[in-house]
Design a protein around this motif. Structure first.
Motif, short mmCIF file in Angstrom:
data_model
loop_
_atom_site.label_atom_id
_atom_site.label_comp_id
_atom_site.label_asym_id
_atom_site.label_seq_id
_atom_site.Cartn_x
_atom_site.Cartn_y
_atom_site.Cartn_z
N LYS A 99 9.47 3.21 -7.21
CA LYS A 99 9.10 2.09 -8.07
C LYS A 99 10.22 1.70 -9.04
CE LYS A 99 6.62 5.12 -11.28
NZ LYS A 99 5.26 5.42 -11.85
N ASP A 100 11.24 2.55 -9.17
CA ASP A 100 12.37 2.21 -10.03
C ASP A 100 13.37 1.31 -9.31
OD1 ASP A 100 13.01 4.24 -8.25
OD2 ASP A 100 14.57 5.07 -9.56
N LYS A 101 13.10 1.00 -8.03
CA LYS A 101 13.98 0.13 -7.24
C LYS A 101 13.40 -1.29 -7.21
CE LYS A 101 15.61 3.91 -4.28
NZ LYS A 101 14.83 5.01 -4.83
N ASP A 102 14.09 -2.18 -6.53
CA ASP A 102 13.62 -3.58 -6.42
C ASP A 102 12.54 -3.65 -5.34
OD1 ASP A 102 15.47 -4.45 -8.35
OD2 ASP A 102 17.05 -4.62 -6.83
N LEU A 103 11.37 -3.15 -5.68
CA LEU A 103 10.29 -2.98 -4.71
C LEU A 103 8.96 -3.41 -5.30
CD1 LEU A 103 9.17 -1.76 -1.99
CD2 LEU A 103 8.97 0.41 -3.25
N ALA A 104 8.14 -4.09 -4.50
CA ALA A 104 6.79 -4.47 -4.92
C ALA A 104 5.85 -4.38 -3.73
CB ALA A 104 6.78 -5.88 -5.49
N PHE A 105 4.60 -4.07 -4.03
CA PHE A 105 3.54 -4.04 -3.03
C PHE A 105 2.41 -4.95 -3.50
CE2 PHE A 105 5.65 -0.35 -1.45
CZ PHE A 105 5.12 -0.04 -0.20
N VAL A 106 1.67 -5.52 -2.56
CA VAL A 106 0.45 -6.26 -2.88
C VAL A 106 -0.50 -6.15 -1.69
CG1 VAL A 106 1.32 -8.47 -1.97
CG2 VAL A 106 -0.47 -8.46 -3.72
N GLY A 107 -1.78 -6.03 -1.99
CA GLY A 107 -2.80 -6.00 -0.94
C GLY A 107 -3.59 -7.30 -0.91
N LEU A 108 -3.88 -7.78 0.30
CA LEU A 108 -4.74 -8.95 0.49
C LEU A 108 -6.01 -8.46 1.17
CD1 LEU A 108 -2.08 -11.47 1.90
CD2 LEU A 108 -2.57 -10.89 -0.50
N ALA A 109 -7.12 -8.42 0.42
CA ALA A 109 -8.35 -7.80 0.90
C ALA A 109 -9.27 -8.83 1.55
CB ALA A 109 -9.07 -7.09 -0.24
N PHE A 110 -9.71 -8.53 2.76
CA PHE A 110 -10.67 -9.35 3.50
C PHE A 110 -11.96 -8.54 3.59
CE2 PHE A 110 -6.60 -11.07 4.37
CZ PHE A 110 -6.79 -12.43 4.60
N GLU A 111 -12.97 -8.98 2.82
CA GLU A 111 -14.15 -8.16 2.57
C GLU A 111 -15.40 -8.71 3.26
OE1 GLU A 111 -13.96 -5.18 0.57
OE2 GLU A 111 -11.94 -5.70 1.23
N TYR A 112 -16.22 -7.80 3.83
CA TYR A 112 -17.47 -8.27 4.41
C TYR A 112 -18.61 -8.29 3.38
CZ TYR A 112 -18.44 -3.21 5.11
OH TYR A 112 -18.63 -1.85 4.96
N ALA A 113 -18.37 -7.86 2.15
CA ALA A 113 -19.39 -7.93 1.10
C ALA A 113 -19.91 -9.36 0.99
CB ALA A 113 -18.80 -7.47 -0.23
N LYS A 114 -21.21 -9.50 0.76
CA LYS A 114 -21.85 -10.82 0.87
C LYS A 114 -21.55 -11.74 -0.30
CE LYS A 114 -25.61 -9.04 3.74
NZ LYS A 114 -27.06 -8.80 3.85
N THR A 115 -21.19 -11.17 -1.45
CA THR A 115 -20.91 -12.00 -2.62
C THR A 115 -19.53 -11.66 -3.17
OG1 THR A 115 -21.84 -10.44 -4.23
CG2 THR A 115 -23.37 -12.03 -3.20
N GLU A 116 -18.99 -12.60 -3.94
CA GLU A 116 -17.69 -12.36 -4.57
C GLU A 116 -17.76 -11.17 -5.53
OE1 GLU A 116 -14.25 -14.86 -7.02
OE2 GLU A 116 -16.25 -15.74 -6.69
N GLU A 117 -18.87 -11.07 -6.26
CA GLU A 117 -19.03 -9.98 -7.21
C GLU A 117 -18.98 -8.62 -6.52
OE1 GLU A 117 -22.22 -8.41 -10.61
OE2 GLU A 117 -22.76 -10.04 -9.24
N LYS A 118 -19.70 -8.49 -5.40
CA LYS A 118 -19.71 -7.22 -4.67
C LYS A 118 -18.34 -6.93 -4.05
CE LYS A 118 -24.65 -6.96 -3.58
NZ LYS A 118 -25.67 -6.91 -2.50
N ALA A 119 -17.67 -7.99 -3.59
CA ALA A 119 -16.34 -7.80 -3.02
C ALA A 119 -15.37 -7.28 -4.08
CB ALA A 119 -15.84 -9.10 -2.42
N ILE A 120 -15.44 -7.84 -5.27
CA ILE A 120 -14.57 -7.39 -6.36
C ILE A 120 -14.87 -5.94 -6.72
CG2 ILE A 120 -14.08 -7.70 -8.82
CD1 ILE A 120 -14.33 -10.74 -8.31
N LYS A 121 -16.15 -5.58 -6.75
CA LYS A 121 -16.51 -4.19 -7.04
C LYS A 121 -15.96 -3.24 -5.97
CE LYS A 121 -20.71 -4.91 -9.78
NZ LYS A 121 -22.20 -4.72 -9.83
N SER A 122 -15.99 -3.69 -4.72
CA SER A 122 -15.44 -2.86 -3.63
C SER A 122 -13.94 -2.66 -3.81
CB SER A 122 -15.72 -3.51 -2.28
OG SER A 122 -17.10 -3.53 -2.00
N ILE A 123 -13.24 -3.72 -4.20
CA ILE A 123 -11.80 -3.61 -4.44
C ILE A 123 -11.51 -2.67 -5.60
CG2 ILE A 123 -9.73 -4.87 -5.16
CD1 ILE A 123 -10.84 -7.30 -3.63
N GLN A 124 -12.28 -2.80 -6.67
CA GLN A 124 -12.08 -1.94 -7.83
C GLN A 124 -12.36 -0.48 -7.48
OE1 GLN A 124 -14.75 -4.06 -10.45
NE2 GLN A 124 -13.07 -5.11 -11.50
#
Length: 409
Positions: free
Chosen positions: A301-326
């Motif tokens: 992490k001290d180098k020129d490096l970054a990560f990001v995740g793009l989550a595709f969730e089957y949870a039925k609502t946005e709220e539940k999907a966010i809870k799953s990610i958290q």
């Protein structure tokens, strides 16, 4: 006299029932020690797994070399709820007595229930009934759903010690994780349970072939055939997914769990090698991949490096999907952002619509690596986790060599 006998009988029955109720009400903890659980598949097949309960009322699930620690256990009114780590699924069951519980493994967002039962004191995953007639250690060229439009290839990797068999099936989109079982005579049985999936593989084995059936919960089954082939290899994972037009850039813009839109053009990603995970928090292969990427990120992490995740969730609502990610981030201690790309479905076709610069999304996970100028340098489909042994080691060595080259530019 008859009335007196009747009154005494009713009193005794009432007292007996009360004793049974009191006995049930007094069961407030799981007995420490070894348990054997089974999950009911289709065709009345049972997928077993073993777990051990400790005095502090935590437990550990075992699949071959894998162990899964479980800390969220609650018991109320003779009912027990076991919440599996990372994933949405949980076990809800009733104590029949102190050594037997029965209920279901539940995944609410998918409307799935799989009958569950666990018996105390049983230490064998599958019963050993006969000496093995064959030795299946080695690599197996495999076809699932042969001769159908849903057909796909895989590579079986197995080790056998007496009756005991461990290993996995690798596919072009990932592996079926840690499988463990036995070979009784010519009958092979393998199972795994990781909190997201319950798998059972059965097969009849000949000298160098096998014919079998793969069961996933109660919602899926398919046949497979395999032949021993030490030279068989799957297509390269780096050749399966591509950018639709040569030179086209990979872009994204999705909200984080706080609702803030995050884009590849944001300052946090500029002039850095960027590793993008296309994932689902419900996906065990994504968990394996994230554990490794977290380790790699922390070491660099001290180098020129970054990560990001793009989550595709089957949870039925946005709220539940966010809870799953958290939950996913907290459980795995993920130090980089995971964005909500989609909820309500885990359809790969829908995912491809959200990422139109890709020719298709074949697998969760898929990894896209951008250099410091934002150019796509690699697209890796699927993930070969630690259950694949040498393949996992080879992947790590190649990834680290490749990343070192990009980071030093």
């Amino acid at each position: 006299m008859k009335n007196t006998i009747l009154i005494l009988t009713i009193a005794l029955l009432t007292f007996g029932c009360k004793q049974d109720q009191d006995k049930e009400a007094n069961i407030k903890s799981l007995k420490a020690g070894a348990w054997r659980a089974t999950l009911m598949m289709q065709d009345n097949k049972k997928a077993p797994f073993l777990f051990e309960v400790f005095d502090d009322q935590t437990l550990e699930i075992f699949n071959a070399e894998e162990s899964i620690e479980v800390h969220e256990i609650s018991i109320t009114d003779n009912l027990i709820k076991i919440k599996l780590p990372v994933f949405e699924g949980y076990i809800k069951a009733k104590f029949i007595d102190s050594t037997l519980i029965k209920g279901d493994f539940v995944i609410e967002s998918l409307n799935r229930k799989v009958p569950f039962e666990a018996q105390y004191g049983v230490q064998d995953r599958f019963a050993v009934k006969a000496q093995p007639k064959h030795q299946i250690t080695g690599s197996w060229e495999t076809v699932f759903s042969p001769n159908t439009e849903d057909s796909y290839i895989a590579k079986g990797i197995f080790k056998q010690n007496g009756n005991v068999v461990t290993g996995t099936f690798r596919t072009t989109t990932g592996d079926y994780r840690y499988l463990e079982g036995v070979l009784n005579g010519d009958q092979l049985q393998l199972s795994t349970f990781d909190g997201a999936h319950a798998f059972l593989f059965t097969a009849q084995v000949a000298d160098s072939t096998m014919q079998g059936m793969f069961y996933s919960g109660q919602h899926w089954k398919e046949p497979f055939s395999a032949k021993l082939n030490p030279d068989f290899e799957l297509p390269s994972e780096d050749s399966l997914t591509t950018i639709t037009e040569e030179g086209k850039s990979f872009t994204f813009e999705f909200p984080d769990t706080e609702g803030t839109m995050v884009s590849n053009t944001d300052p946090q990603f500029q002039d850095k090698v960027l590793v993008i995970q296309v994932l689902g928090t419900w996906c065990p292969n994504c968990v394996d991949e994230t554990k490794y990427y977290r380790q790699f990120y922390e070491a660099n992490k001290d180098k020129d490096l970054a990560f990001v995740g793009l989550a595709f969730e089957y949870a039925k609502t946005e709220e539940k999907a966010i809870k799953s990610i958290q939950r996913f981030k907290n459980s795995l201690e993920v130090p980089y952002p995971i964005l909500l790309a989609q909820f309500g479905t885990s359809s790969k076709q829908k995912a491809q619509e959200k990422l139109p610069m890709l020719n298709h999304v074949l697998s969760y996970p898929t990894t896209i690596v951008l250099d410091k100028e934002g150019n796509v340098q690699k697209i890796h489909t699927g993930f070969n986790g630690p259950a694949t042994g040498q393949k996992y080691i080879d992947f790590k060595n190649e990834f680290e060599r490749f990343m070192k080259t990009l980071l030093e530019k």
